[in-house]
Design an enzyme around this catalytic site. Structure first.
Site, short mmCIF file in Angstrom:
data_model
loop_
_atom_site.label_atom_id
_atom_site.label_comp_id
_atom_site.label_asym_id
_atom_site.label_seq_id
_atom_site.Cartn_x
_atom_site.Cartn_y
_atom_site.Cartn_z
N SER A 171 0.86 -1.19 0.00
CA SER A 171 0.00 0.00 0.00
C SER A 171 0.89 1.24 0.00
CB SER A 171 -0.95 -0.02 1.20
OG SER A 171 -1.88 1.03 1.12
N THR A 172 0.80 2.08 1.02
CA THR A 172 1.57 3.33 1.07
C THR A 172 3.06 3.06 0.92
OG1 THR A 172 -0.08 4.14 2.63
CG2 THR A 172 1.92 5.46 2.35
N HIS A 197 -2.65 -1.20 -3.41
CA HIS A 197 -3.80 -0.31 -3.25
C HIS A 197 -3.60 0.91 -4.15
CE1 HIS A 197 -4.22 -2.05 1.09
NE2 HIS A 197 -4.69 -2.88 0.17
N MET A 289 0.00 1.16 5.08
CA MET A 289 -0.80 1.41 6.27
C MET A 289 -1.89 0.34 6.42
SD MET A 289 0.22 3.87 8.15
CE MET A 289 -1.23 3.79 9.19
N ASP A 292 -4.30 -4.93 5.87
CA ASP A 292 -4.66 -5.77 4.74
C ASP A 292 -3.51 -6.70 4.37
OD1 ASP A 292 -6.18 -6.77 2.63
OD2 ASP A 292 -5.41 -5.27 1.22
#
Length: 362
Positions: A171-172, A197, A289, A292
């Site tokens: 993600s991030t 993401h 973050m 998941d």
């Protein structure tokens, strides 16, 4: 507790007013100033010493990318880009992440914002808080990780196991972390499937940018597509990616079902789909973050998969891999720069042989 000091940089007074009014409601955040262009922003940064910037991609006098590059060179700090959901906006935002931006948020359409103000506020506040907690020494870590020519040119004939699969979730900070791994994998590597993401308008552009610089063939996954070695399949930004084995062949399946862990695509969906073939899977959870992927990774580990997490010291955000660590869902953890080598090492070579070639430390 000290408030997070935010400087809003945008040439639109309407957008500046919207962001300022939204953030004024947050007790943990203080908008210390506004800037209408990069030159104004440069002076405000000196005067106000903000913790985080929101930065418009397109501005007069100096574009956001040029300003960001100068900022990362002279005074690195967390930056959240404001991006439009267009092809041009996607390319510029991905370039901004390569340059050093921490994250991005869709630039609000004023009319749509009135109807979705609470949702936008929650997303904006979360991203600013996350950005403020970034370890600055990791801010441009993946920029310093160049592809190791000796690894990419190593005579790697492919995995000795049929349908050996590498699955990556992030993600991030993940776009650059993924790039740093894929740039080190030769074109004969086992197939790689990825859930990052990312918005739907960004995922195809992300795949294209990776395909232009990585030895493997990178593409956005298509429903019903066969999985082949030497190829990378990235989940579209509006579909869950699953992998299914039929008749000894792996296929990509795209599913338009509800969000999982507030994400679509979700890493847990990808990992859970791999449980039936877990013994032939290496699952990797990178910076990001939230949580998941952690539960899905635990399921894979329990079914015999090799599960790797990016270590805290090299992660831009140690949320997802940190949650997997807390669940003991990992079999191993590595710095980002070591992950490509150990994936290939496990796929074919004897333990330690690849690291010996590259002089990579545990």
């Amino acid at each position: 507790m000290n408030k997070i000091k935010v400087l809003v940089v945008d040439d639109s007074i309407t957008i500046r007013n919207i962001l300022t009014s939204i953030l004024a409601q947050e007790s943990e955040i203080e908008v210390v100033g506004e800037a209408e262009d990069p030159y104004d922003a440069r002076e405000k940064i000196k005067q106000l010493n903000p913790d985080v910037l929101t930065l418009d991609v397109e501005m007069p006098k100096m574009d956001g990318l040029t300003f960001l590059a100068n900022l990362m060179r002279l005074r690195p700090m967390p930056v959240v880009m404001l991006s439009t959901l267009t092809t041009k906006g996607a390319d510029t935002t991905l370039a901004a992440l390569e340059t050093g931006a921490v994250d991005y948020i869709t630039k609000p359409d004023v009319e749509a914002l009135m109807a979705e103000r609470d949702s936008f506020r929650q997303t904006l506040v979360t991203k600013l808080k996350d950005a403020a907690g970034i370890n600055l020494k990791n801010l441009k870590l993946s920029k310093s990780l160049t592809a190791k020519q000796d690894l990419r040119e190593l005579p790697f004939a492919g995995s000795g196991r049929r349908n050996h699969l590498i699955a990556i979730g992030a993600s991030t900070g993940g776009t650059e972390a993924i790039k740093s791994i894929l740039m080190c994998l030769p074109p004969t590597s086992p197939a790689v499937v990825i859930t990052q993401h990312i918005p739907v308008t960004f995922s195809a552009r992300f795949a294209n940018r990776l395909n232009a610089c990585c030895p493997m063939a990178v593409q956005e996954a298509r429903h019903g597509q066969k999985v082949h070695p030497g190829n990378v399949y990235i989940a579209p930004g509006d579909k869950h990616l699953k992998i299914e084995q039929r008749g000894g062949v792996l296929f990509c399946l795209l599913e338009d079902s509800p969000e999982v862990n507030r994400h679509k695509p979700a890493v847990d969906v990808l990992f859970d789909s791999l449980v039936p073939v877990a013994g032939n899977v290496q699952a990797v959870l990178l910076t990001g973050m939230g949580q998941d992927g952690a539960r899905g990774m635990l399921n894979l580990k329990q079914q015999g998969a090799r599960t790797l997490i990016q270590n805290q010291a090299s992660s831009l955000v140690w949320g997802m891999p940190g949650k997997a660590y807390a669940l003991n869902a990992h079999t191993e953890q590595y710095p980002l720069g070591d992950i490509a080598a150990t994936l290939l090492d496990f796929a074919l070579l004897k333990r330690g042989q690849m690291k010996e070639v590259l002089n990579v430390n545990e």
